[in-house]
Scaffold this motif. Structure first.
Motif, PDB file in Angstrom:
ATOM      1  N   PHE A   8       0.849  -1.187   0.000  1.00 33.86           N
ATOM      2  CA  PHE A   8       0.000   0.000   0.000  1.00 33.86           C
ATOM      3  C   PHE A   8       0.887   1.239   0.000  1.00 33.86           C
ATOM      4  CE2 PHE A   8      -3.350  -2.468   2.630  1.00 33.86           C
ATOM      5  CZ  PHE A   8      -3.882  -3.016   1.490  1.00 33.86           C
ATOM      6  N   HIS A   9       0.341   2.360  -0.438  1.00 36.31           N
ATOM      7  CA  HIS A   9       1.040   3.640  -0.365  1.00 36.31           C
ATOM      8  C   HIS A   9       0.637   4.333   0.927  1.00 36.31           C
ATOM      9  CE1 HIS A   9       2.508   3.291  -4.434  1.00 36.31           C
ATOM     10  NE2 HIS A   9       1.284   2.965  -4.831  1.00 36.31           N
ATOM     11  N   GLY A  10       1.610   4.820   1.666  1.00 35.47           N
ATOM     12  CA  GLY A  10       1.322   5.526   2.913  1.00 35.47           C
ATOM     13  C   GLY A  10       1.113   4.571   4.075  1.00 35.47           C
ATOM     14  N   ALA A  11       0.915   5.170   5.251  1.00 37.53           N
ATOM     15  CA  ALA A  11       0.740   4.403   6.475  1.00 37.53           C
ATOM     16  C   ALA A  11      -0.726   4.031   6.663  1.00 37.53           C
ATOM     17  CB  ALA A  11       1.228   5.210   7.666  1.00 37.53           C
ATOM     18  N   ASN A  12      -0.961   2.763   6.944  1.00 35.85           N
ATOM     19  CA  ASN A  12      -2.300   2.246   7.205  1.00 35.85           C
ATOM     20  C   ASN A  12      -2.254   1.467   8.506  1.00 35.85           C
ATOM     21  OD1 ASN A  12      -3.755   2.794   4.513  1.00 35.85           O
ATOM     22  ND2 ASN A  12      -1.844   1.833   3.883  1.00 35.85           N
ATOM     23  N   TYR A  13      -3.258   1.666   9.348  1.00 37.71           N
ATOM     24  CA  TYR A  13      -3.253   1.042  10.662  1.00 37.71           C
ATOM     25  C   TYR A  13      -4.511   0.219  10.880  1.00 37.71           C
ATOM     26  CZ  TYR A  13       0.456   4.377  11.357  1.00 37.71           C
ATOM     27  OH  TYR A  13       1.605   5.101  11.214  1.00 37.71           O
ATOM     28  N   GLY A  14      -4.380  -0.827  11.694  1.00 36.42           N
ATOM     29  CA  GLY A  14      -5.505  -1.661  12.074  1.00 36.42           C
ATOM     30  C   GLY A  14      -5.289  -2.161  13.488  1.00 36.42           C
ATOM     31  N   VAL A  15      -6.268  -2.918  13.986  1.00 41.45           N
ATOM     32  CA  VAL A  15      -6.164  -3.500  15.323  1.00 41.45           C
ATOM     33  C   VAL A  15      -6.528  -4.983  15.234  1.00 41.45           C
ATOM     34  CG1 VAL A  15      -8.516  -2.846  16.012  1.00 41.45           C
ATOM     35  CG2 VAL A  15      -6.765  -3.205  17.754  1.00 41.45           C
ATOM     36  N   VAL A  16      -5.748  -5.805  15.927  1.00 38.52           N
ATOM     37  CA  VAL A  16      -5.939  -7.253  15.906  1.00 38.52           C
ATOM     38  C   VAL A  16      -7.221  -7.617  16.650  1.00 38.52           C
ATOM     39  CG1 VAL A  16      -4.951  -9.484  16.588  1.00 38.52           C
ATOM     40  CG2 VAL A  16      -3.450  -7.657  15.770  1.00 38.52           C
ATOM     41  N   THR A  17      -8.074  -8.439  16.007  1.00 38.72           N
ATOM     42  CA  THR A  17      -9.302  -8.918  16.639  1.00 38.72           C
ATOM     43  C   THR A  17      -9.282 -10.437  16.854  1.00 38.72           C
ATOM     44  OG1 THR A  17     -10.428  -9.091  14.506  1.00 38.72           O
ATOM     45  CG2 THR A  17     -10.684  -7.021  15.719  1.00 38.72           C
ATOM     46  N   GLU A  18      -8.364 -11.117  16.199  1.00 40.05           N
ATOM     47  CA  GLU A  18      -8.104 -12.549  16.414  1.00 40.05           C
ATOM     48  C   GLU A  18      -6.602 -12.722  16.290  1.00 40.05           C
ATOM     49  OE1 GLU A  18      -8.757 -16.297  13.651  1.00 40.05           O
ATOM     50  OE2 GLU A  18     -10.678 -15.563  14.438  1.00 40.05           O
ATOM     51  N   SER A  19      -5.953 -13.258  17.326  1.00 39.85           N
ATOM     52  CA  SER A  19      -4.493 -13.267  17.396  1.00 39.85           C
ATOM     53  C   SER A  19      -3.831 -13.813  16.131  1.00 39.85           C
ATOM     54  CB  SER A  19      -4.013 -14.037  18.620  1.00 39.85           C
ATOM     55  OG  SER A  19      -4.352 -15.384  18.516  1.00 39.85           O
ATOM     56  N   ILE A  20      -2.635 -13.267  15.864  1.00 41.96           N
ATOM     57  CA  ILE A  20      -1.839 -13.608  14.682  1.00 41.96           C
ATOM     58  C   ILE A  20      -0.476 -14.084  15.161  1.00 41.96           C
ATOM     59  CG2 ILE A  20      -0.837 -12.742  12.532  1.00 41.96           C
ATOM     60  CD1 ILE A  20      -2.917 -10.429  12.709  1.00 41.96           C
ATOM     61  N   ALA A  21      -0.007 -15.198  14.617  1.00 44.17           N
ATOM     62  CA  ALA A  21       1.306 -15.725  14.979  1.00 44.17           C
ATOM     63  C   ALA A  21       1.939 -16.360  13.742  1.00 44.17           C
ATOM     64  CB  ALA A  21       1.180 -16.757  16.098  1.00 44.17           C
ATOM     65  N   LEU A  22       3.173 -16.805  13.903  1.00 44.90           N
ATOM     66  CA  LEU A  22       3.886 -17.471  12.816  1.00 44.90           C
ATOM     67  C   LEU A  22       3.070 -18.672  12.342  1.00 44.90           C
ATOM     68  CD1 LEU A  22       6.498 -17.604  11.148  1.00 44.90           C
ATOM     69  CD2 LEU A  22       7.433 -19.075  12.925  1.00 44.90           C
ATOM     70  N   HIS A  23       2.800 -18.751  11.059  1.00 45.02           N
ATOM     71  CA  HIS A  23       2.012 -19.833  10.445  1.00 45.02           C
ATOM     72  C   HIS A  23       0.583 -19.909  10.980  1.00 45.02           C
ATOM     73  CE1 HIS A  23       5.755 -21.028   8.665  1.00 45.02           C
ATOM     74  NE2 HIS A  23       6.289 -21.325   9.835  1.00 45.02           N
ATOM     75  N   GLN A  24       0.102 -18.801  11.589  1.00 46.06           N
ATOM     76  CA  GLN A  24      -1.270 -18.760  12.108  1.00 46.06           C
ATOM     77  C   GLN A  24      -1.885 -17.405  11.781  1.00 46.06           C
ATOM     78  OE1 GLN A  24      -1.805 -19.362  16.366  1.00 46.06           O
ATOM     79  NE2 GLN A  24      -3.592 -18.050  16.265  1.00 46.06           N
ATOM     80  N   PRO A  25      -2.525 -17.290  10.634  1.00 47.52           N
ATOM     81  CA  PRO A  25      -3.192 -16.037  10.307  1.00 47.52           C
ATOM     82  C   PRO A  25      -4.304 -15.745  11.310  1.00 47.52           C
ATOM     83  CG  PRO A  25      -3.047 -17.468   8.386  1.00 47.52           C
ATOM     84  CD  PRO A  25      -2.651 -18.277   9.579  1.00 47.52           C
ATOM     85  N   GLY A  26      -4.653 -14.479  11.414  1.00 46.22           N
ATOM     86  CA  GLY A  26      -5.735 -14.065  12.302  1.00 46.22           C
ATOM     87  C   GLY A  26      -6.601 -13.044  11.599  1.00 46.22           C
ATOM     88  N   LEU A  27      -7.274 -12.210  12.385  1.00 43.63           N
ATOM     89  CA  LEU A  27      -8.137 -11.168  11.836  1.00 43.63           C
ATOM     90  C   LEU A  27      -7.761  -9.815  12.398  1.00 43.63           C
ATOM     91  CD1 LEU A  27     -11.701 -12.761  12.112  1.00 43.63           C
ATOM     92  CD2 LEU A  27     -10.406 -12.364  10.022  1.00 43.63           C
ATOM     93  N   ILE A  28      -7.951  -8.781  11.566  1.00 50.89           N
ATOM     94  CA  ILE A  28      -7.781  -7.408  12.044  1.00 50.89           C
ATOM     95  C   ILE A  28      -8.986  -6.579  11.608  1.00 50.89           C
ATOM     96  CG2 ILE A  28      -5.258  -7.548  11.954  1.00 50.89           C
ATOM     97  CD1 ILE A  28      -5.413  -5.580   9.536  1.00 50.89           C
ATOM     98  N   LEU A  29      -9.223  -5.510  12.365  1.00 55.68           N
ATOM     99  CA  LEU A  29     -10.208  -4.506  11.983  1.00 55.68           C
ATOM    100  C   LEU A  29      -9.439  -3.402  11.279  1.00 55.68           C
ATOM    101  CD1 LEU A  29     -13.102  -3.427  12.080  1.00 55.68           C
ATOM    102  CD2 LEU A  29     -12.545  -2.394  14.294  1.00 55.68           C
ATOM    103  N   PHE A  30      -9.764  -3.181  10.013  1.00 55.04           N
ATOM    104  CA  PHE A  30      -9.037  -2.228   9.174  1.00 55.04           C
ATOM    105  C   PHE A  30     -10.039  -1.477   8.316  1.00 55.04           C
ATOM    106  CE2 PHE A  30      -6.926  -1.661   4.940  1.00 55.04           C
ATOM    107  CZ  PHE A  30      -6.061  -0.643   5.317  1.00 55.04           C
ATOM    108  N   ASP A  31     -10.019  -0.174   8.411  1.00 52.87           N
ATOM    109  CA  ASP A  31     -10.894   0.667   7.595  1.00 52.87           C
ATOM    110  C   ASP A  31     -12.370   0.289   7.769  1.00 52.87           C
ATOM    111  OD1 ASP A  31     -11.253   2.826   5.876  1.00 52.87           O
ATOM    112  OD2 ASP A  31     -11.147   1.577   4.081  1.00 52.87           O
ATOM    113  N   GLY A  32     -12.745  -0.047   9.019  1.00 55.90           N
ATOM    114  CA  GLY A  32     -14.138  -0.340   9.333  1.00 55.90           C
ATOM    115  C   GLY A  32     -14.610  -1.737   8.996  1.00 55.90           C
ATOM    116  N   ARG A  33     -13.701  -2.612   8.541  1.00 60.09           N
ATOM    117  CA  ARG A  33     -14.073  -3.988   8.180  1.00 60.09           C
ATOM    118  C   ARG A  33     -13.063  -4.973   8.752  1.00 60.09           C
ATOM    119  NH1 ARG A  33     -16.105  -3.748   1.928  1.00 60.09           N
ATOM    120  NH2 ARG A  33     -17.626  -2.103   2.261  1.00 60.09           N
ATOM    121  N   TYR A  34     -13.495  -6.226   8.839  1.00 55.25           N
ATOM    122  CA  TYR A  34     -12.627  -7.297   9.320  1.00 55.25           C
ATOM    123  C   TYR A  34     -11.973  -8.006   8.135  1.00 55.25           C
ATOM    124  CZ  TYR A  34     -14.886  -6.520  13.761  1.00 55.25           C
ATOM    125  OH  TYR A  34     -15.340  -5.941  14.909  1.00 55.25           O
ATOM    126  N   TYR A  35     -10.653  -8.234   8.266  1.00 58.95           N
ATOM    127  CA  TYR A  35      -9.889  -8.876   7.191  1.00 58.95           C
ATOM    128  C   TYR A  35      -8.973  -9.944   7.767  1.00 58.95           C
ATOM    129  CZ  TYR A  35     -11.102  -4.895   4.214  1.00 58.95           C
ATOM    130  OH  TYR A  35     -11.776  -3.940   3.489  1.00 58.95           O
TER     131      TYR A  35
END
Length: 79
Positions: A8-35
């Motif tokens: 992405f261009h520029g700084a983008n921030y989100g907050v973790v809603t389901e923990s993320i670790a090595l080889h373990q994807p999680g979820l974040i809240l970013f721009d009003g949606r969960y990804y």
């Protein structure tokens, strides 16, 4: 899934809603949606719920994130 990151261009921030670790994807809240999100670098860390992250881009259908050291969103042994 592609290993190539589309940045992405520029700084983008989100907050973790389901923990993320090595080889373990999680979820974040970013721009009003969960990804689904994964770590940018293969580090032995866990980003816990409530941790603020810098969203760098996408890899396949997941956002690529790293812990944002400038924003203290989670009290995980940081004082």
């Amino acid at each position: 899934m592609s290993n190539e990151i589309t940045y992405f261009h520029g700084a983008n921030y989100g907050v973790v809603t389901e923990s993320i670790a090595l080889h373990q994807p999680g979820l974040i809240l970013f721009d009003g949606r969960y990804y689904p999100a994964e770590l940018f670098k293969p580090l032995q860390i866990e980003l816990k719920v409530g941790t603020y992250v810098l969203v760098l881009g996408t890899r396949g259908c997941r956002l690529v994130v790293e812990k944002d050291k400038a924003i203290h969103g989670h009290k995980d042994n940081e004082e």
